[in-house]
Design a protein around this motif. Structure first.
Motif: not given
Length: 430
Positions: A309-331
């Motif tokens: 919503g912070t990037f949408d000129p009309k402030g339309r929200k899109v709910p999101c959920v995500g996960v990031s794998i710390g590949i460097e640390r695992i490596f």
């Protein structure tokens, strides 16, 4: 400083690692996207809390203020808003840049890969969130890194705790980033930072301390739902209700054994709005390495419903959920393991070396290798007109090529190829 070259042995290991991660993302139905390494500076600023000072800024001669991407989440949110996408499941593996103090031994760099999986769209509560935790669990199990724990919390529960401890709302985010240090510092130090640097009263800090040192499972959620003060707070009540639902789904996935509801988990980024999670590796069995691979957090993520919503000129929200794998640390952990075990990593996939025992047979080698390449077989030969057979077989042993296809005068006359199993030293005529 804070960057590194990756020799072939590193890249072979890294490819193996990324293949496992990508296979999991694809198994869960994600499509790949890519975004530029450069973003407008204004896109990134104000999204990362205290991390903002680590953004690499670039000055364009034309006057455009640019920056190198700091993570893959903010560019993803910008991408959704620009293209008016309201529903997507995507993964993105790419390099990000942070002007950090590098700690190379702990897998902290200024240029490093991130592997992100996100679900964007309007869905029933906690189903996508539970899937993100399942993905974390699958990847960490598949990589066989040893014992791990996934900590889960909710920003709304934390904000509810701050509210009932009389912290002014303007200090929620800074208090949050202090609480986030509890996994690295003892409570006493965190408490004195709250009072000394963040300006909280000692009483407020102590009240926060009573909550943020709690961790458990469904029983703790039930107990907090009964807590006379916390259950009066609307935000905390919502968060706890969702947390209860999340744990029901995680029980169905059969992974609650590795999951802990932990009130000290805060994750320092500003854009999280709901569930947050982080995976940590428990003790490393590295007795023979001078410095144990204590790499801490190896994956993290959460829900960020307000970012698009912070990037949408009309402030339309899109709910999101995500996960990031710390590949460097695992490596860096896997790298240390390979080093310690003395395992030799094959850097190429060559299946067969085309060899000749006599001189003047270069033409025969070239014809045969061309036939193999055209048939999709991974083949090599030595770039010498008349190498000795010993040298050619030695090359197979050094690089791990399993087979040698040998053609000499006799084989050419008989119309056969001698196929040699290099390790077993056995030959068959074909």
């Amino acid at each position: 400083q804070g960057t590194r070259d990756h020799p072939p042995a590193h890249m072979a290991l890294r490819d193996r690692l990324l293949a496992t991660v990508v296979a999991c993302f694809k198994r869960h139905g994600a499509a790949a996207i890519d975004t530029p390494a450069l973003e407008l500076r204004e896109t990134l600023v104000g999204k990362y809390g205290e991390g903002a000072r680590l953004i690499y800024e670039l000055q364009e001669p034309g006057g455009e203020l640019l920056a190198l991407r700091y993570d893959l989440t903010v560019p993803f949110a910008r991408y959704l808003a620009m293209n008016k996408i309201t529903n997507i499941k995507r993964y993105h593996i790419a390099k990000v840049y942070r002007r950090d103090n590098p700690a190379m031994t702990r897998g902290r760099y200024r240029e490093f890969y991130q592997c992100d999986f996100d679900i964007a769209g309007q869905f029933d509560p906690m189903i996508p969130d539970a899937e993100c935790l399942k993905i974390m669990h699958e990847i960490l199990s598949d990589l066989q890194l040893g014992d791990f724990l996934i900590k889960v919390n909710d920003r709304r529960i934390l904000n509810g705790v701050f509210a009932i401890c009389d912290i002014p709302e303007s200090k929620f985010i800074t208090t949050c980033s202090t609480v986030d240090k509890l996994d690295k510092m003892p409570w006493e130090e965190v408490r004195s930072e709250m009072i000394g640097e963040k300006g909280l009263s000692p009483e407020a800090a102590d009240r926060i301390g009573e909550y943020v040192q709690l961790h458990g499972g469904l029983d703790l959620i039930e107990r907090l739902l009964q807590d006379p003060k916390l259950s009066q707070n609307k935000l905390a009540r919502e968060g706890l209700g969702d947390m209860k639902l999340l744990f029901e789904y995680l029980t169905l996935f059969g992974i609650t054994g590795k999951i802990s509801f932990d009130l000290s988990l805060a994750r320092g980024l500003d854009y999280y709005t709901g569930v947050i999670f982080e995976a940590v590796l428990l003790q490393q069995e590295n007795d023979h390495v001078e410095e144990p691979a204590s790499v801490g957090s190896v994956a993290g993520g959460g829900r960020y419903d307000g970012l698009v919503g912070t990037f949408d000129p009309k402030g339309r929200k899109v709910p999101c959920v995500g996960v990031s794998i710390g590949i460097e640390r695992i490596f860096s952990i896997l790298e240390q393991r390979v080093k310690a075990s003395g395992e030799k990593v094959r850097t190429t996939e060559t299946q067969v070396l085309v060899a000749t025992p006599q001189k003047h047979l270069l033409a025969a080698r070239l014809k045969l290798i061309s036939e193999l390449w055209d048939a999709g077989i991974k083949a090599e030969m030595l770039y010498k007109k008349g190498p000795t057979l010993l040298k050619q077989l030695q090359y197979c042993e050094d690089t791990g090529i399993p087979l040698a296809a040998i053609i000499g005068e006799q084989e050419l006359t008989d119309g056969v190829v001698k196929l040699r199993d290099v390790a077993a030293r056995q030959e068959v005529r074909i």
